[in-house]
Design a protein around this motif. Structure first.
Motif, PDB file in Angstrom:
ATOM      1  N   GLN A   7      -6.851  -1.546  -3.150  1.00 37.43           N
ATOM      2  CA  GLN A   7      -6.224  -0.310  -3.579  1.00 37.43           C
ATOM      3  C   GLN A   7      -6.545  -0.080  -5.058  1.00 37.43           C
ATOM      4  O   GLN A   7      -6.699  -1.038  -5.820  1.00 37.43           O
TER       5      GLN A   7
ATOM      6  N   MET B 166       1.147   4.207  -2.979  1.00 39.15           N
ATOM      7  CA  MET B 166       0.587   5.538  -2.702  1.00 39.15           C
ATOM      8  C   MET B 166       1.636   6.645  -2.654  1.00 39.15           C
ATOM      9  O   MET B 166       1.327   7.806  -2.929  1.00 39.15           O
TER      10      MET B 166
ATOM     11  N   THR C  19      -6.519   3.880  -1.172  1.00 41.32           N
ATOM     12  CA  THR C  19      -6.670   2.640  -0.411  1.00 41.32           C
ATOM     13  C   THR C  19      -8.071   2.651   0.148  1.00 41.32           C
ATOM     14  O   THR C  19      -8.443   3.561   0.895  1.00 41.32           O
TER      15      THR C  19
ATOM     16  N   HIS D  84       0.831  -1.208   0.000  1.00 36.81           N
ATOM     17  CA  HIS D  84       0.000   0.000   0.000  1.00 36.81           C
ATOM     18  C   HIS D  84       0.866   1.259   0.000  1.00 36.81           C
ATOM     19  O   HIS D  84       0.607   2.201  -0.751  1.00 36.81           O
TER      20      HIS D  84
END
Lengths: 361, 361, 361
Positions: free
Chosen positions: C253, C178, C248, C174
């Motif tokens: 995601q 991101m 997320t 994640h």
């Protein structure tokens, strides 16, 4: 909610006071095979294992094999990397030498008066192509007999020696062989053979299960035909004629197939020797004896087929017992839900004859 | 009962208060070689290890090599995967940049006023083709000298650089080299060479053993002939003429072969650098210098033979010390029964100079 | 003294009461993809994992896929090695059979009245080529919706299905996606692309980051050109036109690239499914949808380039997150020094939505 009682919430194993069967160590006060005779040439030494103990087997050019702890007293490197001289073995590193008794008889750079302690020795015997050691209390070795190796010495039989390392506790091996309902797993190799349980017997250190089989589908494979010496008729009059008897006579196991009043057509002797200290791996030593048919040379000619057939069967068995061990490892213990009484009794026998982990002297 | 005292019931090691020698950590307040110069090209970075500490070596296109902790302060990935720009290294992941001092000098997406903490830096030196770091108290680095690398810079000698990762505690390496009774192990390579121990010497942080050798059988191998510059006569008048001196000068080791009043014919400098945090593996950095014989080009021509010869010797040594480590692992501790006084003294020295496990600051 | 604060003396992670993010277990009360539909043929069964739980997926010749605990109640071997018959699966070892509910419906050698307990069943759904299970409280499965799989079912898009096993905690995945500052790492593949952070948004169980990119050097790679449907001009007027939105939405995601008021040119849906019990490995299930350009067949023709391009990007990402996990393993915990607010918020979200280790029911 569509959940059923899962293994996670299953009750602990049913062994009662004995605890988890896979934590029961083998009883060392027996003769265990540790190598095939052919593995050890005269004047050579090899390293083997019993339950985490490294053992050097030494075969002098003249005289019997002997067995020592496989760690030099000096720096604990394997004596089995060393050289055999007369009735002694000399460590490969600094040349310390040990005799049959394990006593240190020479350190090349030290006076004879100062010789250090030696290494442990194991009682050792050789019979019918197998080398045995007695890893327990050496004082008992004289009174505990070597196992009887079925038909190995009988010229009416031809014997195949086989074996492998298998990554599981020896108890899985005993259960696998004795529970003939696992015939289901060999369907591809054997065709549909339905086992019928005839009964069980037990005695001190012994339990035995008897079965017959009926072919319910598929063709008889050539390997099986060889074992039985002839192609059997599938009709009802032949079904349930041959009896298979599987016996655990601690710590060994046998399997015989015979008709009433006749010699066995097949006679298997097998032992599972723990390798690592936790006894979660074992080395198999199997002797598979097949009665020679009346036509000379037939069995020899067909031998390669029989070897291939038994190898396939044995590979399937090995895969499944290793999966059982892997599940035990993941779950951190035994969650078996055994429903077959003879296997329940076998488990109790193995627990009773073995040594609970942590109870070793 | 035919059992002798086994290693299982052996007394604990004789180090006294120092405890188990294999649990003694190396003393970080010394200069340790961590890479060969040729491994690190200008403008590049590589990752090395000392005792579990990852270290990034950075060679700018101009200027000296420097050494940083090999974990970006941001997310702990290796800086040695990054890019060298000027006198800094930039992490490969999000581009954080560090200067020679370890200070974070740029985060591409952050204001200069907010720069986070940087990473540890190690004192770093380069000499005679080796890159050294000082992993201990950096304040001491100025006063602790780099080791003298024997004949490496001497044009009268030709030097072979060699090394490998070896899976054992560094102390096994020191003991292996200093106990020349292990000559027994190299019999196939060297022929029968009987060592005679001449004596020992010691000082603070130092111990030295001296030997001569007599050939008692077999032919002189070509590799050995090269080391000695000529084929020696086996007769008594030549025996015991060359003296081999092995010295541990903590944490390094040297081995010299020379005749009285002459330069050494062979001069070895060697270091064993712990790799993992438990120091049960090490990387060897060896410099083997051979005196050039009078005939020009002879040594160069014969070099491949010497390389092959020393590789075989070193392989045998590596195998045996890894077996020693494996035995220690299995037994869970040191069961050595050392009888040779100089090795007993060496063990005490290594324990005294090192750091007991758990005592690190 | 030239040392700066090292990671060894770094303060503990900033998660506050949540503790170490890499010890947070995934929340099982969601639908997790565990296999691609194409992996499971009719009449077959396969074994998959969620967080250390072995799960057998069974696809009868007729009817929906179902999911059972992948351990026979008898001896815990995988049911996924067994045979599918009608709406049941039969264990390969002794033939115990289980229905869709996990109930044991047959033991070939036991009376029907004595049938033992069965195994756990998992709610199971199949959608758009993915098989999902609900590993948590089955009572909640009805009310928790399956995730929306972006453009998978939209004919205006072409979708690539991809995935691998990655040896790290899902949280690293994640954070990797991101934090677009890691664009730095893909410079070789993408050229110099400078991200500009536009802002973030959050809601219950959700956090989103938005970026634009300006090309500051290098050529636009062909793979990227395909994603954007045309070769963009590098001039200022085009810079910062496309917006990348990474979200997320626990536990999934997504990443979209689109210009204001237009459909996304790229739409990625991705899930990271923990494999082992400690959740330090995960299996990726990714659906990468690319908008079809106006010229028919162009995207299909170019597809192999796009596949190769995304594979290279994904390989770089996999290597770096596995290095992050390796550093965490070595350091025995999280030493991240996160300075980017949106990632700090993402970490808090993952900790809040997950389950602290040891807190499982």
């Amino acid at each position: 909610m569509n959940q059923i009682l899962s293994t996670d919430s299953m009750p602990p194993p049913r062994l009662g006071p004995e605890g988890d069967l896979r934590r029961i160590r083998s009883n060392p006060d027996f003769w265990y095979p540790v190598a095939w005779s052919r593995e050890l040439k005269p004047g050579k030494t090899i390293g083997v294992r019993y339950a985490g103990q490294p053992i050097a087997l030494i075969r002098p050019k003249e005289g019997d094999v002997f067995a020592l702890e496989d760690r030099c007293a000096h720096r604990q490197v394997p004596l089995s990397k060393g050289q055999v001289t007369g009735q002694s073995v000399q460590c490969c590193y600094h040349g310390w030498a040990y005799g049959r008794s394990g006593r240190c008889i020479d350190v090349p750079y030290l006076g004879k008066g100062k010789l250090p302690n030696g290494v442990r020795t194991y009682p050792c015997r050789e019979q019918d192509g197998l080398i045995f050691v007695f890893p327990g209390d050496a004082a008992k070795a004289e009174t505990v007999p070597l196992p009887h190796l079925s038909q190995v010495a009988n010229p009416a039989y031809k014997t195949r020696r086989f074996g492998r390392h298998v990554k599981c506790h020896y108890s899985f091996m005993h259960e696998n062989l004795m529970d003939m309902n696992h015939q289901f797993m060999h369907m591809k190799q054997m065709g549909q053979m339905k086992p019928r349980f005839l009964g069980q017997d037990s005695g001190p250190g012994m339990i035995e299960a008897r079965y017959t089989f009926a072919r319910t589908g598929g063709k008889q494979p050539i390997g099986e035909a060889l074992v039985f010496g002839q192609k059997r008729d599938n009709s009802a009059k032949y079904a349930h004629r041959d009896v298979m008897t599987i016996r655990t006579e601690y710590p060994y196991q046998t399997l015989k197939i015979q008709s009433e009043g006749e010699d066995p057509v097949m006679d298997l002797w097998i032992a599972y020797v723990p390798q690592d200290a936790e006894e979660l791996t074992n080395r198999v030593f199997g002797l598979l004896s097949i009665k020679r048919p009346k036509i000379p040379g037939l069995l020899d000619a067909a031998w390669p087929f029989l070897v291939a057939f038994t190898e396939r069967i044995f590979r399937e068995d090995r895969e499944i017992v290793e999966l059982e061990q892997a599940a035990w490892n993941e779950l951190g213990g035994d969650h078996n839900q055994e429903v077959f009484p003879v296997i329940q009794n076998l488990r109790a026998l193995l627990a009773r004859c073995g040594i609970p982990a942590g109870a070793e002297s």
